[in-house]
Design a protein around this motif. Structure first.
Motif, PDB file in Angstrom:
ATOM      1  N   VAL A 178      -3.986 -13.173   4.140  1.00  0.00           N
ATOM      2  CA  VAL A 178      -3.563 -12.399   5.310  1.00  0.00           C
ATOM      3  C   VAL A 178      -2.109 -12.699   5.637  1.00  0.00           C
ATOM      4  O   VAL A 178      -1.318 -11.788   5.935  1.00  0.00           O
ATOM      5  CB  VAL A 178      -4.465 -12.719   6.520  1.00  0.00           C
ATOM      6  CG1 VAL A 178      -3.964 -11.990   7.761  1.00  0.00           C
ATOM      7  CG2 VAL A 178      -5.907 -12.341   6.226  1.00  0.00           C
ATOM      8  N   HIS A 179      -1.730 -13.973   5.571  1.00  0.00           N
ATOM      9  CA  HIS A 179      -0.352 -14.368   5.875  1.00  0.00           C
ATOM     10  C   HIS A 179       0.623 -13.673   4.925  1.00  0.00           C
ATOM     11  O   HIS A 179       1.659 -13.129   5.349  1.00  0.00           O
ATOM     12  CB  HIS A 179      -0.216 -15.887   5.779  1.00  0.00           C
ATOM     13  CG  HIS A 179       1.162 -16.393   6.089  1.00  0.00           C
ATOM     14  ND1 HIS A 179       2.160 -16.480   5.133  1.00  0.00           N
ATOM     15  CD2 HIS A 179       1.719 -16.821   7.260  1.00  0.00           C
ATOM     16  CE1 HIS A 179       3.265 -16.933   5.687  1.00  0.00           C
ATOM     17  NE2 HIS A 179       3.025 -17.163   6.974  1.00  0.00           N
ATOM     18  N   ASP A 180       0.323 -13.694   3.631  1.00  0.00           N
ATOM     19  CA  ASP A 180       1.208 -13.059   2.657  1.00  0.00           C
ATOM     20  C   ASP A 180       1.232 -11.544   2.821  1.00  0.00           C
ATOM     21  O   ASP A 180       2.263 -10.905   2.583  1.00  0.00           O
ATOM     22  CB  ASP A 180       0.768 -13.413   1.236  1.00  0.00           C
ATOM     23  CG  ASP A 180       1.028 -14.873   0.905  1.00  0.00           C
ATOM     24  OD1 ASP A 180       1.736 -15.547   1.677  1.00  0.00           O
ATOM     25  OD2 ASP A 180       0.491 -15.358  -0.120  1.00  0.00           O
ATOM     26  N   THR A 181       0.100 -10.959   3.196  1.00  0.00           N
ATOM     27  CA  THR A 181       0.047  -9.508   3.403  1.00  0.00           C
ATOM     28  C   THR A 181       0.996  -9.077   4.516  1.00  0.00           C
ATOM     29  O   THR A 181       1.581  -7.988   4.455  1.00  0.00           O
ATOM     30  CB  THR A 181      -1.396  -9.078   3.749  1.00  0.00           C
ATOM     31  OG1 THR A 181      -2.240  -9.364   2.636  1.00  0.00           O
ATOM     32  CG2 THR A 181      -1.469  -7.589   4.056  1.00  0.00           C
ATOM     33  N   LEU A 182       1.173  -9.923   5.505  1.00  0.00           N
ATOM     34  CA  LEU A 182       2.042  -9.614   6.641  1.00  0.00           C
ATOM     35  C   LEU A 182       3.497  -9.995   6.396  1.00  0.00           C
ATOM     36  O   LEU A 182       4.335  -9.787   7.276  1.00  0.00           O
ATOM     37  CB  LEU A 182       1.526 -10.341   7.890  1.00  0.00           C
ATOM     38  CG  LEU A 182       0.126  -9.939   8.355  1.00  0.00           C
ATOM     39  CD1 LEU A 182      -0.373 -10.886   9.436  1.00  0.00           C
ATOM     40  CD2 LEU A 182       0.108  -8.502   8.855  1.00  0.00           C
ATOM     41  N   ARG A 188       5.955  -5.851  -3.350  1.00  0.00           N
ATOM     42  CA  ARG A 188       4.797  -5.153  -3.913  1.00  0.00           C
ATOM     43  C   ARG A 188       3.824  -4.807  -2.777  1.00  0.00           C
ATOM     44  O   ARG A 188       3.863  -5.404  -1.701  1.00  0.00           O
ATOM     45  CB  ARG A 188       4.091  -6.029  -4.944  1.00  0.00           C
ATOM     46  CG  ARG A 188       3.527  -7.327  -4.379  1.00  0.00           C
ATOM     47  CD  ARG A 188       2.854  -8.152  -5.462  1.00  0.00           C
ATOM     48  NE  ARG A 188       2.259  -9.376  -4.924  1.00  0.00           N
ATOM     49  CZ  ARG A 188       2.896 -10.492  -4.681  1.00  0.00           C
ATOM     50  NH1 ARG A 188       4.211 -10.558  -4.930  1.00  0.00           N
ATOM     51  NH2 ARG A 188       2.287 -11.552  -4.196  1.00  0.00           N
ATOM     52  N   MET A 189       2.946  -3.854  -3.051  1.00  0.00           N
ATOM     53  CA  MET A 189       1.976  -3.460  -2.038  1.00  0.00           C
ATOM     54  C   MET A 189       0.955  -4.577  -1.832  1.00  0.00           C
ATOM     55  O   MET A 189       0.538  -5.227  -2.792  1.00  0.00           O
ATOM     56  CB  MET A 189       1.267  -2.168  -2.437  1.00  0.00           C
ATOM     57  CG  MET A 189       2.148  -0.935  -2.345  1.00  0.00           C
ATOM     58  SD  MET A 189       2.784  -0.662  -0.659  1.00  0.00           S
ATOM     59  CE  MET A 189       1.292  -0.196   0.221  1.00  0.00           C
ATOM     60  N   PRO A 190       0.527  -4.796  -0.598  1.00  0.00           N
ATOM     61  CA  PRO A 190      -0.469  -5.842  -0.338  1.00  0.00           C
ATOM     62  C   PRO A 190      -1.846  -5.407  -0.834  1.00  0.00           C
ATOM     63  O   PRO A 190      -2.093  -4.213  -1.026  1.00  0.00           O
ATOM     64  CB  PRO A 190      -0.443  -5.965   1.191  1.00  0.00           C
ATOM     65  CG  PRO A 190      -0.041  -4.601   1.659  1.00  0.00           C
ATOM     66  CD  PRO A 190       0.945  -4.112   0.627  1.00  0.00           C
ATOM     67  N   PRO A 191      -2.758  -6.358  -1.052  1.00  0.00           N
ATOM     68  CA  PRO A 191      -4.114  -5.988  -1.493  1.00  0.00           C
ATOM     69  C   PRO A 191      -4.814  -5.148  -0.427  1.00  0.00           C
ATOM     70  O   PRO A 191      -4.749  -5.464   0.768  1.00  0.00           O
ATOM     71  CB  PRO A 191      -4.800  -7.334  -1.712  1.00  0.00           C
ATOM     72  CG  PRO A 191      -4.007  -8.318  -0.914  1.00  0.00           C
ATOM     73  CD  PRO A 191      -2.601  -7.819  -0.925  1.00  0.00           C
ATOM     74  N   ALA A 215      -0.553   6.455  -0.627  1.00  0.00           N
ATOM     75  CA  ALA A 215       0.609   7.305  -0.873  1.00  0.00           C
ATOM     76  C   ALA A 215       1.781   6.481  -1.398  1.00  0.00           C
ATOM     77  O   ALA A 215       2.451   6.865  -2.367  1.00  0.00           O
ATOM     78  CB  ALA A 215       1.004   8.029   0.421  1.00  0.00           C
ATOM     79  N   ILE A 216       2.048   5.325  -0.776  1.00  0.00           N
ATOM     80  CA  ILE A 216       3.154   4.480  -1.222  1.00  0.00           C
ATOM     81  C   ILE A 216       2.850   3.891  -2.594  1.00  0.00           C
ATOM     82  O   ILE A 216       3.726   3.810  -3.471  1.00  0.00           O
ATOM     83  CB  ILE A 216       3.424   3.364  -0.200  1.00  0.00           C
ATOM     84  CG1 ILE A 216       3.859   3.972   1.140  1.00  0.00           C
ATOM     85  CG2 ILE A 216       4.508   2.410  -0.711  1.00  0.00           C
ATOM     86  CD1 ILE A 216       4.001   2.949   2.253  1.00  0.00           C
ATOM     87  N   SER A 217       1.603   3.481  -2.825  1.00  0.00           N
ATOM     88  CA  SER A 217       1.230   2.892  -4.110  1.00  0.00           C
ATOM     89  C   SER A 217       1.409   3.891  -5.248  1.00  0.00           C
ATOM     90  O   SER A 217       1.931   3.551  -6.317  1.00  0.00           O
ATOM     91  CB  SER A 217      -0.226   2.403  -4.060  1.00  0.00           C
ATOM     92  OG  SER A 217      -0.387   1.368  -3.114  1.00  0.00           O
ATOM     93  N   LEU A 218       0.973   5.132  -5.028  1.00  0.00           N
ATOM     94  CA  LEU A 218       1.130   6.156  -6.061  1.00  0.00           C
ATOM     95  C   LEU A 218       2.602   6.443  -6.337  1.00  0.00           C
ATOM     96  O   LEU A 218       3.020   6.591  -7.491  1.00  0.00           O
ATOM     97  CB  LEU A 218       0.416   7.442  -5.631  1.00  0.00           C
ATOM     98  CG  LEU A 218      -1.104   7.456  -5.764  1.00  0.00           C
ATOM     99  CD1 LEU A 218      -1.681   8.712  -5.114  1.00  0.00           C
ATOM    100  CD2 LEU A 218      -1.507   7.396  -7.228  1.00  0.00           C
ATOM    101  N   LYS A 219       3.379   6.509  -5.264  1.00  0.00           N
ATOM    102  CA  LYS A 219       4.810   6.778  -5.424  1.00  0.00           C
ATOM    103  C   LYS A 219       5.473   5.672  -6.217  1.00  0.00           C
ATOM    104  O   LYS A 219       6.267   5.935  -7.130  1.00  0.00           O
ATOM    105  CB  LYS A 219       5.458   6.913  -4.049  1.00  0.00           C
ATOM    106  CG  LYS A 219       6.944   7.217  -4.090  1.00  0.00           C
ATOM    107  CD  LYS A 219       7.504   7.377  -2.692  1.00  0.00           C
ATOM    108  CE  LYS A 219       8.999   7.669  -2.733  1.00  0.00           C
ATOM    109  NZ  LYS A 219       9.558   7.811  -1.362  1.00  0.00           N
ATOM    110  N   ARG A 220       5.159   4.412  -5.901  1.00  0.00           N
ATOM    111  CA  ARG A 220       5.751   3.279  -6.614  1.00  0.00           C
ATOM    112  C   ARG A 220       5.314   3.273  -8.087  1.00  0.00           C
ATOM    113  O   ARG A 220       6.125   2.993  -8.978  1.00  0.00           O
ATOM    114  CB  ARG A 220       5.325   1.969  -5.940  1.00  0.00           C
ATOM    115  CG  ARG A 220       5.848   1.790  -4.533  1.00  0.00           C
ATOM    116  CD  ARG A 220       7.267   1.305  -4.515  1.00  0.00           C
ATOM    117  NE  ARG A 220       7.401  -0.013  -5.096  1.00  0.00           N
ATOM    118  CZ  ARG A 220       8.519  -0.719  -5.086  1.00  0.00           C
ATOM    119  NH1 ARG A 220       9.609  -0.195  -4.545  1.00  0.00           N
ATOM    120  NH2 ARG A 220       8.579  -1.916  -5.626  1.00  0.00           N
TER     121      ARG A 220
END
Length: 233
Positions: A178-182, A188-191, A215-220
Motif C-alpha cells: 500500500v505504501h509503495d502504491t501511494l 509504473r502502474m501500481p498493482p 486506460a493508463i495501463s493500455l496507453k503505456r
C-alpha cells in the motif's frame, strides 16, 4: 432480423457517446454484429450493451471498454475517454449517473429542499479526487494519495479493511504494498489489487478508479510495445 434501433433525436454528451457506439458497431460489419454477439466477446450482457447505445443513461467505463473492444476498436484512444468523461459529467449534473429520458421534466425543487441540498453539500466538503485527471502512473499514484487524505484513512486501516473484504487474513494487502502504491515517484502502474483495497477503504467509486487504471495501463503498454506493422496500417 433484429428490430431497428430507435433513432437518437436529442442532443447532449450522453447522446453523443451513444451515437458513436452505434457507429462503431456498424463499422464492425458487414454483417453488423448483434448485441448478443458482442456480449459473447466479454463479460457484459446483451441488454447492458444495448442500453449503452440507447442514449438514455451514461454507461460505466468498463461497459464502454467492452463495447469498443468487442467491435474491434481501441478504448484508450482519445476519442473514447473524452466522450465518456463528458457523458459522465453530464450524468452527474442531473444528480444521478442515470439521466432521465429526454422529454421527461425534472421534478421541481422547493426553496427549502434546494437550501437543504446546499447545506448538505457544504457539510460534505470537497468532492473526492478524480482519477481521470491522471495521465501517467505518477499522476495516478498522486491522485490515490489525495484520495487517502480526503477519506482520512491510514495505511494500517487500509490493510485491515482489505482483509475484511477478502475474508481471509492471508489475503491482506501488505503495508509495504500500500505504501509503495501511494508513492508518486514510481513510474509504473501500481498493482490493481492494491488500488482496489485503497479505493474500497476510502469508500470511493471503484469503477472510476479501475477504469482510469486500465486506460493508463493500455496507453503505456502501447507506447512501450508498438503494434506490428500489419496492425498499424
Amino acid at each position: 432480423m433484429a428490430r431497428p434501433e430507435k433513432p437518437i433525436t436529442w442532443d447532449g454528451p450522453i447522446a453523443d457517446l451513444a451515437r458513436e457506439l452505434r457507429r462503431l458497431r456498424e463499422l464492425a460489419g458487414p454483417p453488423i454484429p448483434t448485441y448478443a454477439q458482442l456480449a459473447e466477446r466479454g463479460t457484459f450482457s446483451r441488454s447492458v450493451l444495448a442500453d449503452a447505445a440507447a442514449g438514455y443513461r451514461c454507461p460505466s467505463w468498463e461497459v464502454v471498454t467492452h463495447f469498443v473492444t468487442a467491435c474491434g476498436g481501441l478504448p484508450d484512444q482519445e476519442q473514447w475517454p473524452t466522450l465518456w468523461r463528458l457523458a459522465h459529467a453530464a450524468a452527474i449534473q442531473v444528480g444521478d449517473v442515470t439521466p432521465r429520458r429526454p422529454g421527461r421534466a425534472a421534478p421541481a425543487k422547493s426553496r427549502s429542499s434546494a437550501r437543504q441540498a446546499t447545506v448538505t453539500a457544504a457539510q460534505q466538503g470537497p468532492a473526492p479526487p478524480d482519477p481521470w485527471q491522471a495521465n501517467t502512473p505518477q499522476e495516478y499514484r498522486y491522485q490515490l494519495s489525495l484520495l487517502r487524505v480526503w477519506a482520512g484513512v491510514s495505511i494500517p486501516e487500509i490493510c485491515r479493511m482489505s482483509r475484511s473484504h477478502e475474508g481471509d487474513r492471508l489475503s491482506e494487502v501488505a503495508y509495504t504494498t500500500v505504501h509503495d502504491t501511494l508513492n508518486a515517484k514510481f513510474a509504473r502502474m501500481p498493482p490493481l489489487r492494491a488500488v482496489r483495497a485503497i479505493v474500497a477503504a476510502c469508500e470511493a467509486d471503484l469503477d472510476q478508479w479501475v477504469g482510469a487504471w486500465r486506460a493508463i495501463s493500455l496507453k503505456r503498454f502501447q507506447q512501450d510495445h508498438p503494434p506490428p506493422a500489419s496492425l498499424a496500417m
